[in-house]
Design a protein around this motif. Structure first.
Motif, mmCIF file in Angstrom:
data_model
loop_
_atom_site.group_PDB
_atom_site.id
_atom_site.type_symbol
_atom_site.label_atom_id
_atom_site.label_comp_id
_atom_site.label_asym_id
_atom_site.label_seq_id
_atom_site.Cartn_x
_atom_site.Cartn_y
_atom_site.Cartn_z
ATOM 1 N N THR A 49 41.878 37.643 35.900
ATOM 2 C CA THR A 49 41.902 38.256 37.222
ATOM 3 C C THR A 49 43.288 38.833 37.483
ATOM 4 O O THR A 49 44.225 38.087 37.725
ATOM 5 N N PRO A 50 43.441 40.155 37.444
ATOM 6 C CA PRO A 50 44.753 40.775 37.619
ATOM 7 C C PRO A 50 45.317 40.594 39.032
ATOM 8 O O PRO A 50 44.569 40.390 39.986
ATOM 9 N N ALA A 51 46.629 40.702 39.151
ATOM 10 C CA ALA A 51 47.297 40.642 40.449
ATOM 11 C C ALA A 51 46.782 41.783 41.322
ATOM 12 O O ALA A 51 46.438 42.853 40.829
ATOM 13 N N GLY A 52 46.707 41.553 42.614
ATOM 14 C CA GLY A 52 46.201 42.569 43.531
ATOM 15 C C GLY A 52 44.702 42.452 43.755
ATOM 16 O O GLY A 52 44.161 43.062 44.666
ATOM 17 N N TRP A 53 44.030 41.667 42.953
ATOM 18 C CA TRP A 53 42.601 41.438 43.109
ATOM 19 C C TRP A 53 42.389 40.177 43.932
ATOM 20 O O TRP A 53 43.325 39.492 44.312
ATOM 21 N N SER A 54 41.139 39.865 44.188
ATOM 22 C CA SER A 54 40.801 38.603 44.835
ATOM 23 C C SER A 54 39.685 37.959 44.009
ATOM 24 O O SER A 54 39.112 38.589 43.120
ATOM 25 N N VAL A 55 39.424 36.702 44.307
ATOM 26 C CA VAL A 55 38.309 36.018 43.665
ATOM 27 C C VAL A 55 37.381 35.504 44.757
ATOM 28 O O VAL A 55 37.818 35.120 45.839
ATOM 29 N N GLU A 56 36.113 35.542 44.464
ATOM 30 C CA GLU A 56 35.095 35.002 45.345
ATOM 31 C C GLU A 56 34.594 33.731 44.678
ATOM 32 O O GLU A 56 34.158 33.764 43.525
ATOM 33 N N VAL A 57 34.707 32.600 45.362
ATOM 34 C CA VAL A 57 34.382 31.309 44.760
ATOM 35 C C VAL A 57 33.233 30.663 45.509
ATOM 36 O O VAL A 57 33.248 30.565 46.747
ATOM 37 N N THR A 58 32.222 30.228 44.766
ATOM 38 C CA THR A 58 31.094 29.472 45.313
ATOM 39 C C THR A 58 30.802 28.311 44.375
ATOM 40 O O THR A 58 31.288 28.277 43.244
ATOM 41 N N THR A 59 29.994 27.365 44.849
ATOM 42 C CA THR A 59 29.548 26.295 43.959
ATOM 43 C C THR A 59 28.337 26.780 43.180
ATOM 44 O O THR A 59 27.661 27.740 43.573
ATOM 45 N N ARG A 60 28.078 26.132 42.071
ATOM 46 C CA ARG A 60 26.904 26.476 41.265
ATOM 47 C C ARG A 60 25.631 26.253 42.069
ATOM 48 O O ARG A 60 25.574 25.380 42.936
ATOM 49 N N LYS A 61 24.638 27.034 41.762
ATOM 50 C CA LYS A 61 23.352 26.930 42.445
ATOM 51 C C LYS A 61 22.782 25.514 42.272
ATOM 52 O O LYS A 61 22.831 24.945 41.184
ATOM 53 N N PRO B 150 28.145 26.698 48.999
ATOM 54 C CA PRO B 150 27.268 27.814 48.623
ATOM 55 C C PRO B 150 27.699 29.154 49.225
ATOM 56 O O PRO B 150 27.367 30.208 48.688
ATOM 57 N N GLU B 151 28.452 29.122 50.340
ATOM 58 C CA GLU B 151 28.945 30.367 50.928
ATOM 59 C C GLU B 151 30.240 30.773 50.214
ATOM 60 O O GLU B 151 31.123 29.939 49.994
ATOM 61 N N ALA B 152 30.342 32.039 49.891
ATOM 62 C CA ALA B 152 31.500 32.533 49.141
ATOM 63 C C ALA B 152 32.787 32.407 49.946
ATOM 64 O O ALA B 152 32.821 32.690 51.139
ATOM 65 N N VAL B 153 33.825 31.950 49.270
ATOM 66 C CA VAL B 153 35.175 31.900 49.827
ATOM 67 C C VAL B 153 35.990 32.915 49.041
ATOM 68 O O VAL B 153 36.078 32.829 47.812
ATOM 69 N N THR B 154 36.582 33.887 49.746
ATOM 70 C CA THR B 154 37.378 34.919 49.087
ATOM 71 C C THR B 154 38.855 34.566 49.214
ATOM 72 O O THR B 154 39.335 34.285 50.304
ATOM 73 N N ILE B 155 39.555 34.574 48.074
ATOM 74 C CA ILE B 155 40.971 34.235 48.024
ATOM 75 C C ILE B 155 41.698 35.346 47.274
ATOM 76 O O ILE B 155 41.286 35.721 46.164
ATOM 77 N N ALA B 156 42.775 35.851 47.855
ATOM 78 C CA ALA B 156 43.598 36.852 47.166
ATOM 79 C C ALA B 156 44.299 36.179 45.988
ATOM 80 O O ALA B 156 44.856 35.098 46.127
ATOM 81 N N VAL B 157 44.247 36.799 44.829
ATOM 82 C CA VAL B 157 44.871 36.239 43.630
ATOM 83 C C VAL B 157 46.372 36.059 43.838
ATOM 84 O O VAL B 157 46.967 35.100 43.350
ATOM 85 N N ASP B 158 46.983 36.963 44.610
ATOM 86 C CA ASP B 158 48.418 36.871 44.870
ATOM 87 C C ASP B 158 48.781 35.615 45.659
ATOM 88 O O ASP B 158 49.935 35.202 45.669
ATOM 89 N N ASP B 159 47.801 34.990 46.340
ATOM 90 C CA ASP B 159 48.047 33.768 47.113
ATOM 91 C C ASP B 159 47.919 32.508 46.270
ATOM 92 O O ASP B 159 48.110 31.403 46.776
ATOM 93 N N LEU B 160 47.548 32.657 45.003
ATOM 94 C CA LEU B 160 47.343 31.511 44.122
ATOM 95 C C LEU B 160 48.405 31.471 43.033
ATOM 96 O O LEU B 160 48.867 32.515 42.569
ATOM 97 N N THR B 161 48.758 30.258 42.617
ATOM 98 C CA THR B 161 49.610 30.134 41.434
ATOM 99 C C THR B 161 48.723 30.326 40.208
ATOM 100 O O THR B 161 47.485 30.232 40.308
ATOM 101 N N SER B 162 49.331 30.557 39.072
ATOM 102 C CA SER B 162 48.540 30.722 37.850
ATOM 103 C C SER B 162 47.782 29.431 37.520
ATOM 104 O O SER B 162 46.661 29.478 37.022
ATOM 105 N N VAL C 166 33.311 31.656 39.816
ATOM 106 C CA VAL C 166 34.444 32.485 40.230
ATOM 107 C C VAL C 166 34.142 33.924 39.841
ATOM 108 O O VAL C 166 33.956 34.232 38.667
ATOM 109 N N THR C 167 34.092 34.796 40.853
ATOM 110 C CA THR C 167 33.791 36.205 40.618
ATOM 111 C C THR C 167 34.996 37.049 41.011
ATOM 112 O O THR C 167 35.369 37.077 42.187
ATOM 113 N N PRO C 168 35.634 37.728 40.048
ATOM 114 C CA PRO C 168 36.777 38.590 40.372
ATOM 115 C C PRO C 168 36.316 39.822 41.170
ATOM 116 O O PRO C 168 35.250 40.381 40.901
#
Length: 107
Positions: A43-55, A70-82, A96-98
C-alpha cells in the motif's frame, strides 16, 4: 613467434583521498538507508486502506489499538507506521483493501 607476457601488477590501484572519502560516504548512505518494508510495497504512501473483519466473524477484532468489524474502517496509510500496516496485512481475521486517492475522490 612467441611473445612473453608482461608481468601483472598484483597491487590494487590506490584511490586518492577525495575518491576514498566519496566511496565511504556512498557506502555509509547505502547501509543506513531503510529497506522498504513489504507493507509499504502493498500500500503506497498517499493511499488509504479499508479494513473489515472476515465474513462470518461476529465479534470485533482489535488490532493496532483499533476495533474492526463488518463495517469498513478507512485509515490513511500516512497515519500508520509500517509496523501497524504490516500487522493489519498479516492478520488473517481482517480483510485489508488498498484504496488510492482517486477512488476516494470519485476520479
Amino acid at each position: 613467434m612467441s611473445r612473453k607476457a608482461k608481468p601483472v601488477d598484483a597491487k590494487p590501484p590506490v584511490a586518492s583521498a577525495p575518491e576514498a572519502a566519496a566511496t565511504a560516504t556512498t557506502d555509509q548512505a547505502a547501509a543506513s538507508a531503510p529497506a522498504a518494508t513489504p507493507a509499504a510495497k502493498l500500500t503506497p504512501a498517499g493511499w488509504s486502506v479499508e479494513v473489515t473483519t472476515r465474513k462470518g466473524r461476529t465479534q470485533p477484532r482489535y488490532r493496532i489499538g483499533r476495533a474492526f468489524g463488518p463495517e469498513a474502517v478507512t485509515i490513511a496509510v500516512d497515519d500508520l507506521t509500517s509496523e501497524e500496516l504490516q500487522a493489519l496485512h498479516d492478520d488473517s481475521d481482517l480483510v485489508v483493501t488498498p484504496k488510492d486517492g482517486s477512488e476516494e475522490n470519485g476520479n
